[in-house]
Design an enzyme around this catalytic site. Structure first.
Site, PDB file in Angstrom:
ATOM      1  N   LEU A  99       0.789  -1.237   0.000  1.00  0.00           N
ATOM      2  CA  LEU A  99       0.000   0.000   0.000  1.00  0.00           C
ATOM      3  C   LEU A  99       0.827   1.295   0.000  1.00  0.00           C
ATOM      4  CD1 LEU A  99      -2.994  -0.916   2.382  1.00  0.00           C
ATOM      5  CD2 LEU A  99      -2.995  -0.793  -0.108  1.00  0.00           C
ATOM      6  N   CYS A 154      -6.485  -5.575   3.270  1.00  0.00           N
ATOM      7  CA  CYS A 154      -5.178  -5.767   2.632  1.00  0.00           C
ATOM      8  C   CYS A 154      -4.319  -6.719   3.461  1.00  0.00           C
ATOM      9  CB  CYS A 154      -4.453  -4.434   2.463  1.00  0.00           C
ATOM     10  SG  CYS A 154      -2.845  -4.681   1.689  1.00  0.00           S
TER      11      CYS A 154
HETATM   12  C1  LIG Z   1      -0.411  -5.628  -7.652  1.00  0.00           C
HETATM   13  C2  LIG Z   1      -1.716  -5.531  -6.922  1.00  0.00           C
HETATM   14  C3  LIG Z   1      -2.005  -4.411  -6.145  1.00  0.00           C
HETATM   15  C4  LIG Z   1      -3.218  -4.303  -5.472  1.00  0.00           C
HETATM   16  N1  LIG Z   1      -3.480  -3.179  -4.728  1.00  0.00           N
HETATM   17  C5  LIG Z   1      -4.686  -3.046  -4.102  1.00  0.00           C
HETATM   18  C6  LIG Z   1      -5.010  -1.854  -3.382  1.00  0.00           C
HETATM   19  O1  LIG Z   1      -4.259  -0.878  -3.344  1.00  0.00           O
HETATM   20  N2  LIG Z   1      -6.218  -1.813  -2.757  1.00  0.00           N
HETATM   21  C7  LIG Z   1      -7.113  -2.844  -2.795  1.00  0.00           C
HETATM   22  O2  LIG Z   1      -8.196  -2.742  -2.207  1.00  0.00           O
HETATM   23  N3  LIG Z   1      -6.846  -3.980  -3.488  1.00  0.00           N
HETATM   24  C8  LIG Z   1      -5.657  -4.100  -4.133  1.00  0.00           C
HETATM   25  N4  LIG Z   1      -5.388  -5.233  -4.859  1.00  0.00           N
HETATM   26  C9  LIG Z   1      -6.405  -6.315  -4.914  1.00  0.00           C
HETATM   27  C10 LIG Z   1      -7.265  -6.212  -6.182  1.00  0.00           C
HETATM   28  O3  LIG Z   1      -7.990  -5.015  -6.239  1.00  0.00           O
HETATM   29  C11 LIG Z   1      -8.242  -7.420  -6.285  1.00  0.00           C
HETATM   30  O4  LIG Z   1      -9.127  -7.373  -5.188  1.00  0.00           O
HETATM   31  C12 LIG Z   1      -7.517  -8.759  -6.279  1.00  0.00           C
HETATM   32  O5  LIG Z   1      -6.338  -8.691  -7.039  1.00  0.00           O
HETATM   33  C13 LIG Z   1      -8.400  -9.873  -6.842  1.00  0.00           C
HETATM   34  O6  LIG Z   1      -8.818  -9.572  -8.157  1.00  0.00           O
HETATM   35  P1  LIG Z   1      -8.097 -10.156  -9.482  1.00  0.00           P
HETATM   36  O7  LIG Z   1      -8.013 -11.652  -9.321  1.00  0.00           O
HETATM   37  O8  LIG Z   1      -8.951  -9.699 -10.615  1.00  0.00           O
HETATM   38  O9  LIG Z   1      -6.727  -9.535  -9.508  1.00  0.00           O
HETATM   39  C14 LIG Z   1      -4.170  -5.361  -5.558  1.00  0.00           C
HETATM   40  C15 LIG Z   1      -3.882  -6.476  -6.346  1.00  0.00           C
HETATM   41  C16 LIG Z   1      -2.688  -6.581  -7.035  1.00  0.00           C
HETATM   42  C17 LIG Z   1      -2.417  -7.800  -7.880  1.00  0.00           C
END
Ligand SMILES: Cc1cc2nc3c(=O)[nH]c(=O)nc-3n(C[C@H](O)[C@H](O)[C@H](O)COP(=O)(O)O)c2cc1C
Length: 321
Positions: A99, A154
């Site tokens: 974060l 997170c």
């Molecule tokens: C590199 C990276 C950074 C992320 N940063 C955040 C963030 O700052 N805040 C948040 O709520 N989720 C964050 N996530 C989680 C994503 O928003 C999402 O909930 C999670 O990756 C699952 O979705 P996906 O399988 O489509 O990636 C992050 C995910 C990744 C891979």
């Protein structure tokens, strides 16, 4: 009521225009509504994968997203963890970015440009205390995001899941933020808790307007040969296709427990995944790692794939699903 001026044009529409055909009176509709906000399609950029830069968010909109979420914005400047912070694993990503944030008081230049984004913008925020969340909410409201997402999930920050794993703390937090917000609020929940439905019920009871689920799934993965942690932080969260099954299960548990709308996230990369997420009970679908796996135009591709499925199944409107 917000109205997006971005117009998604499907392959079916484009083909007909090119052929000089008249539009059918009953074209497929991906339009939808979430917390009384109109979207031209249900696909949302998930928080974090593309940061907070307005220029980047605009590129996502040009590539077909129905709404965009900023990376989570924190109370004070924070660097995040050392590299490596993100690695590709089989069928997914493994990250502990930690974060990083300039801190909300240092972001006015970016916030002022939010009005350039012609689809609903979801501002994701995090904090270490109820006061942090309330202060950021009060501050960013003047820049009129469509929704404020509360990241209480997170796994990659020492206290990143303190709220999201405790029904009592979640209740206190949502009650306080709701009292200070004129904008819909949407807590983002973690699958790394005992009972996600219980947390969702508490959110709804405390006045949350919607639920977002899920954040990444916490894991500790070692290098197969060196037997040392793959990421500098030691542990991290997995995302992408590898978590789709968990995400669908968690969204279904939440849908069975609450009435408020759900932004379902986790492992969505293709149209068929998006349809599965809608059938599990989500109203909108978030895409994060999918941008990495299929490119920035994943939103256009998934919209087209959803339309093909609708055509095959004789479904006219996304809301029917
Ligand atoms: C590199 C990276 C950074 C992320 N940063 C955040 C963030 O700052 N805040 C948040 O709520 N989720 C964050 N996530 C989680 C994503 O928003 C999402 O909930 C999670 O990756 C699952 O979705 P996906 O399988 O489509 O990636 C992050 C995910 C990744 C891979």
């Amino acid at each position: 009521m917000l109205k997006s001026s971005f117009s998604y044009k499907s392959e079916v529409d484009s083909k007909m225009e090119n052929e000089g055909s008249r539009k059918p009176t009953s074209r497929f509709s991906l339009d939808t509504n979430f917390c009384e906000i109109e979207l031209q399609n249900p696909l949302v950029l998930a928080s974090g994968v593309l940061g907070v830069s307005v220029d980047l968010l605009k590129r996502v909109v040009a590539n077909g997203a129905g709404a965009v979420t900023t990376k989570s914005i924190g109370p004070v400047e924070r660097e995040g963890h050392n590299n490596p912070t993100v690695v590709e694993i089989e069928n997914g990503l493994y990250n502990a970015v930690g974060l990083p944030t300039p801190g909300y008081l240092n972001m006015d230049e970016e916030f002022k440009r939010w009005s350039e984004i012609k689809v609903p913008l979801i501002a994701s925020i995090y904090g270490s205390s109820i006061e942090d969340y309330v202060e950021i909410t009060e501050y960013i409201q003047k820049y009129k995001p469509a929704i404020i997402e509360l990241n209480i999930s997170c796994p990659n920050k020492e206290d990143g899941m303190v709220f999201g794993t405790s029904p009592n703390l979640t209740k206190e937090l949502i009650t306080a933020v709701k009292a200070s917000s004129s904008i819909p609020i949407m807590p983002k929940l973690t699958p790394n808790c005992d009972n996600i439905a219980e947390i969702a019920i508490v959110c709804e009871g405390a006045g949350a307007d919607a639920i977002c689920a899920i954040n990444t799934v916490q894991k500790e993965i070692l290098h197969p040969k060196l037997k040392v942690p793959l990421l500098a932080y030691g542990k991290g969260g997995i995302s992408g296709p590898i978590i789709k099954k968990i995400a669908l299960e968690k969204v279904k548990e939440i849908r069975d427990a609450v009435e408020i709308p759900i932004l379902g996230i986790g492992g969505i990369t293709h149209g068929k995944d998006a349809v599965e997420m809608l059938k599990a009970g989500a109203n909108l679908i978030g895409i994060g790692s999918g941008v990495y796996f299929r490119g920035m135009d994943v939103f256009k591709k998934v919209c087209n794939e959803i339309e093909q499925i609708m055509k095959k199944e004789g479904i006219k409107s996304i809301n029917e699903i």
